[in-house]
Design a protein around this motif. Structure first.
Motif, mmCIF file in Angstrom:
data_model
loop_
_atom_site.group_PDB
_atom_site.id
_atom_site.type_symbol
_atom_site.label_atom_id
_atom_site.label_comp_id
_atom_site.label_asym_id
_atom_site.label_seq_id
_atom_site.Cartn_x
_atom_site.Cartn_y
_atom_site.Cartn_z
ATOM 1 N N GLU A 74 -12.659 8.698 9.433
ATOM 2 C CA GLU A 74 -13.426 9.239 8.309
ATOM 3 C C GLU A 74 -12.572 9.316 7.023
ATOM 4 O OE1 GLU A 74 -16.656 9.500 8.992
ATOM 5 O OE2 GLU A 74 -16.834 9.971 6.845
ATOM 6 N N GLU A 75 -11.356 9.860 7.162
ATOM 7 C CA GLU A 75 -10.473 10.063 5.989
ATOM 8 C C GLU A 75 -10.082 8.736 5.345
ATOM 9 O OE1 GLU A 75 -10.132 11.191 9.028
ATOM 10 O OE2 GLU A 75 -9.089 13.122 9.125
ATOM 11 N N CYS A 76 -10.124 7.650 6.118
ATOM 12 C CA CYS A 76 -9.623 6.368 5.613
ATOM 13 C C CYS A 76 -10.724 5.546 4.935
ATOM 14 C CB CYS A 76 -9.012 5.554 6.744
ATOM 15 S SG CYS A 76 -7.791 6.466 7.694
ATOM 16 N N LYS A 77 -11.990 5.989 5.113
ATOM 17 C CA LYS A 77 -13.100 5.159 4.647
ATOM 18 C C LYS A 77 -13.022 4.847 3.160
ATOM 19 C CE LYS A 77 -16.412 5.677 8.262
ATOM 20 N NZ LYS A 77 -17.273 6.610 8.944
ATOM 21 N N ASP A 78 -12.658 5.824 2.344
ATOM 22 C CA ASP A 78 -12.605 5.572 0.906
ATOM 23 C C ASP A 78 -11.188 5.426 0.398
ATOM 24 O OD1 ASP A 78 -15.353 5.697 0.565
ATOM 25 O OD2 ASP A 78 -15.285 7.892 0.677
ATOM 26 N N CYS A 79 -10.252 5.187 1.280
ATOM 27 C CA CYS A 79 -8.855 5.130 0.847
ATOM 28 C C CYS A 79 -8.493 3.698 0.451
ATOM 29 C CB CYS A 79 -7.949 5.628 1.979
ATOM 30 S SG CYS A 79 -6.210 5.546 1.543
ATOM 31 N N ALA A 80 -8.141 3.518 -0.831
ATOM 32 C CA ALA A 80 -7.791 2.178 -1.333
ATOM 33 C C ALA A 80 -6.506 1.667 -0.683
ATOM 34 C CB ALA A 80 -7.623 2.208 -2.847
ATOM 35 N N PHE A 81 -5.791 2.555 -0.004
ATOM 36 C CA PHE A 81 -4.500 2.198 0.572
ATOM 37 C C PHE A 81 -4.623 1.611 1.992
ATOM 38 C CE2 PHE A 81 -0.121 3.343 1.870
ATOM 39 C CZ PHE A 81 0.525 2.675 0.853
ATOM 40 N N TYR A 82 -5.836 1.628 2.533
ATOM 41 C CA TYR A 82 -6.019 1.224 3.932
ATOM 42 C C TYR A 82 -5.551 -0.213 4.213
ATOM 43 C CZ TYR A 82 -8.071 0.508 8.516
ATOM 44 O OH TYR A 82 -8.218 0.219 9.844
ATOM 45 N N GLY A 83 -5.691 -1.109 3.220
ATOM 46 C CA GLY A 83 -5.288 -2.506 3.407
ATOM 47 C C GLY A 83 -3.801 -2.645 3.724
ATOM 48 N N ALA A 84 -2.980 -1.675 3.293
ATOM 49 C CA ALA A 84 -1.545 -1.715 3.601
ATOM 50 C C ALA A 84 -1.215 -0.808 4.787
ATOM 51 C CB ALA A 84 -0.726 -1.270 2.393
ATOM 52 N N CYS A 85 -1.907 0.306 4.868
ATOM 53 C CA CYS A 85 -1.593 1.300 5.900
ATOM 54 C C CYS A 85 -2.124 0.883 7.281
ATOM 55 C CB CYS A 85 -2.176 2.643 5.472
ATOM 56 S SG CYS A 85 -2.401 3.812 6.803
ATOM 57 N N MET A 86 -3.388 0.510 7.318
ATOM 58 C CA MET A 86 -4.039 0.053 8.541
ATOM 59 C C MET A 86 -3.818 1.000 9.729
ATOM 60 S SD MET A 86 -3.343 -4.066 8.330
ATOM 61 C CE MET A 86 -1.665 -3.996 8.815
ATOM 62 N N ASN A 87 -3.527 2.246 9.421
ATOM 63 C CA ASN A 87 -3.216 3.242 10.454
ATOM 64 C C ASN A 87 -2.061 2.829 11.367
ATOM 65 O OD1 ASN A 87 -6.619 4.318 10.994
ATOM 66 N ND2 ASN A 87 -5.042 5.218 9.719
ATOM 67 N N THR A 88 -1.096 2.137 10.798
ATOM 68 C CA THR A 88 0.026 1.689 11.623
ATOM 69 C C THR A 88 1.332 2.386 11.230
ATOM 70 O OG1 THR A 88 0.446 -0.138 10.093
ATOM 71 C CG2 THR A 88 -0.935 -0.629 12.004
ATOM 72 N N LYS A 103 -3.361 13.124 15.123
ATOM 73 C CA LYS A 103 -3.132 13.445 13.711
ATOM 74 C C LYS A 103 -3.165 12.167 12.896
ATOM 75 C CE LYS A 103 0.395 16.413 15.369
ATOM 76 N NZ LYS A 103 1.811 16.343 15.458
ATOM 77 N N LEU A 104 -3.323 12.330 11.603
ATOM 78 C CA LEU A 104 -3.344 11.162 10.727
ATOM 79 C C LEU A 104 -2.075 11.210 9.890
ATOM 80 C CD1 LEU A 104 -5.470 8.971 10.285
ATOM 81 C CD2 LEU A 104 -6.203 10.217 8.267
ATOM 82 N N MET A 105 -1.323 10.140 9.876
ATOM 83 C CA MET A 105 -0.077 10.155 9.099
ATOM 84 C C MET A 105 -0.203 9.230 7.890
ATOM 85 S SD MET A 105 3.167 11.102 8.923
ATOM 86 C CE MET A 105 4.163 11.361 10.382
ATOM 87 N N CYS A 106 -0.368 9.834 6.719
ATOM 88 C CA CYS A 106 -0.365 9.026 5.499
ATOM 89 C C CYS A 106 1.081 8.991 5.016
ATOM 90 C CB CYS A 106 -1.193 9.668 4.393
ATOM 91 S SG CYS A 106 -2.881 10.034 4.868
ATOM 92 N N PRO A 107 1.549 7.859 4.492
ATOM 93 C CA PRO A 107 2.912 7.876 3.955
ATOM 94 C C PRO A 107 2.975 8.794 2.752
ATOM 95 C CG PRO A 107 1.823 5.814 3.406
ATOM 96 C CD PRO A 107 0.887 6.576 4.282
ATOM 97 N N VAL A 108 4.066 9.526 2.600
ATOM 98 C CA VAL A 108 4.167 10.494 1.506
ATOM 99 C C VAL A 108 4.042 9.774 0.161
ATOM 100 C CG1 VAL A 108 6.686 10.440 1.469
ATOM 101 C CG2 VAL A 108 5.513 12.451 0.674
ATOM 102 N N GLU A 109 4.454 8.513 0.104
ATOM 103 C CA GLU A 109 4.398 7.744 -1.155
ATOM 104 C C GLU A 109 2.967 7.571 -1.648
ATOM 105 O OE1 GLU A 109 6.143 6.888 1.487
ATOM 106 O OE2 GLU A 109 8.213 6.493 0.864
ATOM 107 N N LYS A 110 2.000 7.656 -0.719
ATOM 108 C CA LYS A 110 0.604 7.471 -1.146
ATOM 109 C C LYS A 110 0.215 8.529 -2.189
ATOM 110 C CE LYS A 110 -3.928 8.376 0.247
ATOM 111 N NZ LYS A 110 -4.606 9.330 1.102
ATOM 112 N N ASP A 111 0.785 9.714 -2.060
ATOM 113 C CA ASP A 111 0.430 10.784 -2.989
ATOM 114 C C ASP A 111 1.215 10.744 -4.285
ATOM 115 O OD1 ASP A 111 -1.636 12.295 -1.619
ATOM 116 O OD2 ASP A 111 -0.114 12.528 -0.076
HETATM 117 S S1 SF4 Z 1 -3.034 6.365 3.772
HETATM 118 FE FE1 SF4 Z 1 -3.694 5.397 5.660
HETATM 119 S S2 SF4 Z 1 -3.978 7.063 7.119
HETATM 120 FE FE2 SF4 Z 1 -3.928 7.974 5.080
HETATM 121 S S3 SF4 Z 1 -6.089 8.095 4.475
HETATM 122 FE FE3 SF4 Z 1 -5.260 6.176 3.654
HETATM 123 S S4 SF4 Z 1 -5.743 4.644 5.190
HETATM 124 FE FE4 SF4 Z 1 -5.977 6.638 6.162
#
Ligand code: SF4
Ligand code: SF4
Length: 449
Positions: A390-404, A414-422
Motif C-alpha cells: 500500500e505505502e509503495c503505490k504512490d511512491c515515485a521511488f519504487y522503480g529503484a527501490c523495488m522493495n529490495t 516492516k517496510l524499509m525505505c532508504p533514509v536518502e528517500k526523505d
Molecule cells: S522507498 Fe521503497 S519501500 Fe519505501 S515507500 Fe517507496 S517503494 Fe515503498
C-alpha cells in the motif's frame, strides 16, 4: 505538440532548487538525472510532463525525455517493467558470497551486535566453501567475495588461501573474480593492503566515527585503547603511497546525536586528508540498535529517524569547498547498487565454522553448513513477493527501490525505505557540475564518471 501516444512515467520525480529544475526517474536510475536552468526548457518540460499541448517542441529535448524514461508509450505497463527488472536483479549474473574467515575481532565496539565465539576458518571448511561455491557459479559471469568478520584482517592468511582456491575455480569456469572487504582498518597497513590487492580486493569499507574523541570511545581495542590514530595513519599511507585507481575506499561514519554539531569539523579533517583523492568517499549512518546488549549504554544518544534525515540533509546541502564526496549515498538512486545482496536467490553469507546465512544481521539459526553437501534451507524468498505494498503505490521511488533494500525488514513485516528517500532533493541537488554534460544550453544531463 506532445505525441498523443506518450504518457509521463509514474517514476518521474521533479523538483526545483536554486533556480534549477531537477528531474529523476527511478526506473532508469542515476543515468536519468537532469538539471535544467534555461527557463524556456523548464517550461517545456513542465508541459510535456503535464501532457499539455506544445506548439513547437524542441526535438532534442523530446528525445532526451524519452531516452531517460520520463515519457513512455501510452500502453506501457511500468509496474510490469519493474517486476521484470526485479526478477532479473534477483537472479543476475553475479554471485556474491560474504565470507567470514574469522569470527574473532581485535575491537570491542560499543554498538557491536556480534556474539560469536572467536574461531578461525579451518582448512576443511575452506575446502567445503569451494565445493559449495562450484554449483552456484553455473550461469554466472562474476564472483564477488565480500570479506566480513569479526575482523577479517586477523585472518589474512586464510583469506589468501581461500582466494587462491576460489580464483582457481573461477579460472576453470571462466568467471571473473573480484572482492571487497569490510574492515575496522586497524590492520590495514601498506603491507596488508598490498596483500589484499593481490587477492583482487578492490572495495574497502572502513569505519571512522567522526572526531578522534568520539571514535575512540565507540571503536576501541579490547583493552579500551583508542584506534583512531592508527586507522587514520593507515589510510593516509595508502592514499599517499599507492598509485593507480583500481580500488575505492568508503569511510563509513557512524553518527550519534552529538555528531550533528561535530559533522563539519570531522568532515573538514577528512577532506584535508583525503579530499583530493578520488578513490576516497564518505558515508554517514546513524548508529542503530543492531542487537546485543552493549548498545544499551548509548540508548539516549541514538538518533531518531528524523534526526538522521536532518543530519544527512545538512551534510548533502553543505556546499562548502571542504566536503567529502558522498558517492555511496548517490547509489541509492540506482536499483542495482542499492539492493541488499541478501535478496538475491543464490547469494550467501558463510561463517567461519561453515554455517550458511543470508543476512549479516540475521545470525540466528543457520540455514545449513557448507559441510552438509546439500542445499541450504530457504530463508525469505523475495521473488515471491510480487504484490505492491500500500505505502509503495504512490511512491515515485519504487522503480529503484523495488522493495529490495532490506529483505530482513520485509521478512519481519516492516517496510524499509532508504533514509536518502526523505532527503532526495538534497541528495540530487548535491551533485555538482562534475557529474553533468551540457547537452543543450542550460540543460545538463548526468554523465557516468
Ligand atoms: S522507498 Fe521503497 S519501500 Fe519505501 S515507500 Fe517507496 S517503494 Fe515503498
Ligand atoms: S537484509 Fe537488511 S539487515 Fe540483512 S544484510 Fe541486507 S540490508 Fe542488512
Amino acid at each position: 505538440m506532445r505525441n498523443e501516444e506518450m504518457k509521463t512515467s509514474r517514476f518521474t520525480y521533479k523538483f526545483n532548487q536554486e533556480g534549477a529544475t531537477y528531474l529523476y526517474n527511478s526506473l532508469t536510475g542515476l543515468d536519468s538525472v537532469m538539471k535544467v536552468y534555461d527557463k524556456n526548457l523548464q517550461e517545456e518540460i513542465r508541459n510535456h510532463l503535464e501532457g499539455n499541448t506544445i506548439e513547437q517542441p524542441n526535438p532534442i529535448l523530446v528525445n532526451l525525455l524519452k531516452e531517460k524514461g520520463y515519457l513512455v508509450d501510452g500502453d506501457t505497463d511500468e509496474l510490469k517493467l519493474v517486476e521484470s527488472k526485479k526478477q532479473k536483479l534477483l537472479t543476475d549474473e553475479k554471485l556474491t558470497l560474504t565470507l567470514i574467515p574469522t569470527s574473532g575481532c581485535n575491537f570491542k565496539c560499543v554498538y557491536c551486535y556480534e556474539e560469536f565465539k572467536p574461531i578461525m576458518m579451518s582448512d576443511k571448511t575452506i575446502e567445503d566453501v569451494v565445493k559449495f561455491t562450484e554449483p552456484l557459479l553455473k550461469g554466472k559471469k562474476v564472483l564477488f567475495v565480500n570479506w566480513f568478520g569479526g575482523e577479517p584482517l586477523l585472518a589474512l592468511d586464510i583469506m589468501e588461501k581461500l582466494t587462491a582456491a576460489l580464483r582457481e575455480l573461477c579460472r576453470t569456469k571462466k568467471v571473473a573474480y573480484f572482492a571487497g572487504v569490510t574492515t575496522n582498518g586497524y590492520l590495514l597497513t601498506i603491507e596488508n593492503f598490498k596483500r589484499l590487492s593481490a587477492c583482487r580486493v578492490i572495495d574497502y569499507q572502513v569505519s571512522i566515527d567522526g572526531l578522534k574523541e568520539d571514535h575512540d570511545r565507540l571503536r576501541c581495542l579490547k583493552n579500551s585503547k583508542g584506534t583512531y590514530d592508527v586507522i587514520f595513519k593507515n589510510l593516509k599511507r595508502i592514499s599517499e603511497e599507492i598509485t593507480g585507481n583500481r580500488f575505492s575506499i568508503s569511510i563509513r561514519c557512524n553518527c550519534l546525536k552529538a555528531s550533528k554539531e561535530k559533522r563539519e569539523e570531522a568532515e573538514t579533517i577528512f577532506y584535508e586528508n583525503f579530499g583530493n583523492d578520488k578513490r576516497f568517499s564518505i558515508t554517514l549512518h546513524a548508529v542503530m540498535d543492531w542487537g546485543g546488549d552493549s548498545v544499551n549504554s548509548l540508548r539516549s544518544e541514538l538518533l531518531t529517524q528524523e534526526e538522521e534525515i536532518d543530519l544527512l540533509t545538512e551534510a548533502l546541502r553543505d556546499k562548502s569547498e571542504k566536503r567529502m564526496k558522498k558517492l555511496t549515498h548517490l547509489n541509492v538512486l540506482d536499483s542495482r547498487s542499492n539492493s541488499c545482496f541478501a535478496c538475491k536467490t543464490d547469494n550467501y553469507v558463510i561463517g567461519a565454522d561453515g554455517s550458511i546465512y543470508k543476512c549479516t544481521s540475521d545470525f540466528g539459526k543457520p540455514l545449513g553448513n557448507v559441510s552438509d553437501g546439500r542445499q541450504p534451507e530457504e530463508w525469505y524468498d523475495i521473488s515471491k513477493q510480487t504484490e505492491l505494498k500500500e505505502e509503495c503505490k504512490d511512491c515515485a521511488f519504487y522503480g529503484a527501490c523495488m522493495n529490495t533494500i532490506c529483505p530482513k525488514a520485509l521478512k519481519e513485516g516492516k517496510l524499509m525505505c532508504p533514509v536518502e528517500k526523505d532527503c532526495i532533493d538534497s541528495l540530487i541537488g548535491s551533485m555538482g557540475k562534475e557529474y553533468f554534460n551540457e547537452t543543450l544550453p542550460g540543460l545538463y544531463v548526468y554523465r557516468k564518471e
